[in-house]
Design a protein around this motif. Structure first.
Motif, PDB file in Angstrom:
ATOM      1  N   LEU A 143       0.848  -1.198   0.000  1.00 21.45           N
ATOM      2  CA  LEU A 143       0.000   0.000   0.000  1.00 21.45           C
ATOM      3  C   LEU A 143       0.877   1.239   0.000  1.00 21.45           C
ATOM      4  CD1 LEU A 143      -2.830   1.312   0.251  1.00 21.45           C
ATOM      5  CD2 LEU A 143      -2.591   1.093   2.751  1.00 21.45           C
ATOM      6  N   ALA A 152      -1.884   5.856  -2.467  1.00 22.22           N
ATOM      7  CA  ALA A 152      -2.730   4.900  -3.184  1.00 22.22           C
ATOM      8  C   ALA A 152      -4.205   5.084  -2.844  1.00 22.22           C
ATOM      9  CB  ALA A 152      -2.305   3.470  -2.864  1.00 22.22           C
ATOM     10  N   ARG A 202      -9.382   0.575  -3.862  1.00 19.77           N
ATOM     11  CA  ARG A 202      -8.879  -0.260  -4.953  1.00 19.77           C
ATOM     12  C   ARG A 202      -7.760  -1.180  -4.459  1.00 19.77           C
ATOM     13  NH1 ARG A 202      -7.750   3.489  -8.106  1.00 19.77           N
ATOM     14  NH2 ARG A 202      -9.701   3.492  -9.261  1.00 19.77           N
ATOM     15  N   THR A 203      -6.865  -0.655  -3.645  1.00 17.08           N
ATOM     16  CA  THR A 203      -5.715  -1.434  -3.202  1.00 17.08           C
ATOM     17  C   THR A 203      -6.105  -2.538  -2.229  1.00 17.08           C
ATOM     18  OG1 THR A 203      -4.316   0.527  -3.454  1.00 17.08           O
ATOM     19  CG2 THR A 203      -3.420  -1.301  -2.181  1.00 17.08           C
TER      20      THR A 203
END
Length: 305
Positions: free
Chosen positions: A281, A285, A289-290
């Motif tokens: 991560l 970010a 989504r991550t």
């Protein structure tokens, strides 16, 4: 919203991001499990707890036919894991986490990620607990349910971040006894750290936990740890120690990202070896989504392992 300190209002606002359903469809397990929702997370087992009156949506494979015949009303079996769902977050407050060159510190992004996971877990009916380690922090929040349980976790994240000491460091292994004490059967564990203090002594107890629970590691990283800055001389400070690095030197530029890559690869390799999932991560970010592969909400099913 702060780039250098965990902000409680920011963490609370992430509840909106967690609403509206699932992050991603979970992969189907080879075995179904009991509980209020489908789960990929492992527990110690699914011991029978009681039988109750059949409700619409219950799996007919778990009908208690004997009690149904005796009472004249349809009954289904309920298993212990149904009330054991939960999430335990272990967050690193070591000095190395108080660093970031893109949008925010790693410590702040770790707090935001923990908050989003907590809101998602609570939205799925799970209890949420927290262990803090490093930076002189050795705190814990016992797992609790609902909005109140999440808010206790968020306040602790804010308070521990503010109280962390840049001169004190701690290893992963030092946090393992507290993690083991709070981690109940059926709960999942997510460790949020940059991995700099993942010592060799942590892998054996973590492997034992991974054998009974679903364990994941979220590795925080900053862009400067992936590629060096533009050529020039830079003053850096870590743990109260200041030094100047000459990033115009080709050897320094080559060695800089290799060092951080080696640290991350060591954590990744050990995690894979013991069956722990790893996500990376970045400080800038997109959280949703991550973290999508990590936690999902799903439809109701019941079953046995």
């Amino acid at each position: 919203m702060s780039a250098t300190a965990i902000d409680l209002e920011d963490l609370i606002a992430l509840r909106v991001l967690a609403q509206g359903g699932r992050l991603t469809e979970p992969r189907r397990s080879t075995a179904t499990r009991s509980g209020g929702h489908a789960s990929r997370w492992r527990g110690r087992g699914v011991d029978f707890r009681e039988s109750r009156v059949y409700q619409v949506g219950d799996d007919i494979r778990h009908m208690d036919w004997r009690l149904t015949a005796r009472s004249g009303r349809a009954h289904t079996k309920v298993f212990e894991e149904e009330r054991e769902q939960g999430l335990l977050l272990a967050v690193d407050f070591n000095p190395g986490m108080r660093f970031g060159t893109r949008q925010r510190f790693k410590s702040v992004q770790a707090g935001r990620a923990a908050a989003l996971l907590a809101w998602l877990a609570a939205g799925g009916g799970d209890r949420v607990g927290l262990v803090g380690f490093g930076g002189g922090i050795a705190g814990e929040v016992k797992p609790g349910g609902g909005r109140r349980g999440v808010l206790r976790v968020l306040r602790a994240l804010r308070d521990w971040d503010a109280a962390s000491d840049a001169a004190q460091m701690s290893t992963w292994s030092a946090a393992m006894p507290r993690i083991r004490r709070l981690l109940r059967p059926g709960m999942r564990l997510v460790v949020l750290s940059d991995g700099f203090d993942a010592d060799a002594a942590a892998w054996s107890p973590l492997a034992q936990l991974a054998g009974r629970h679903d364990v994941a590691v979220v590795l925080l990283r900053d862009a400067l740890e992936i590629a060096p800055p533009p050529p020039g001389r830079y003053a850096l400070s870590s743990g109260g120690v200041r030094q100047t690095l000459d990033f115009a030197d080709p050897q320094v530029r080559a060695a800089w990202p290799q060092r951080f890559a080696a640290l991350r690869e060591r954590v990744r390799a050990e995690s894979v070896r013991i069956g722990v999932r790893v996500l990376e991560l970045d400080t800038d970010a997109d959280l949703k989504r991550t973290l999508a592969p990590l936690l999902a909400r799903s439809r109701v099913i019941t079953g046995v392992a």
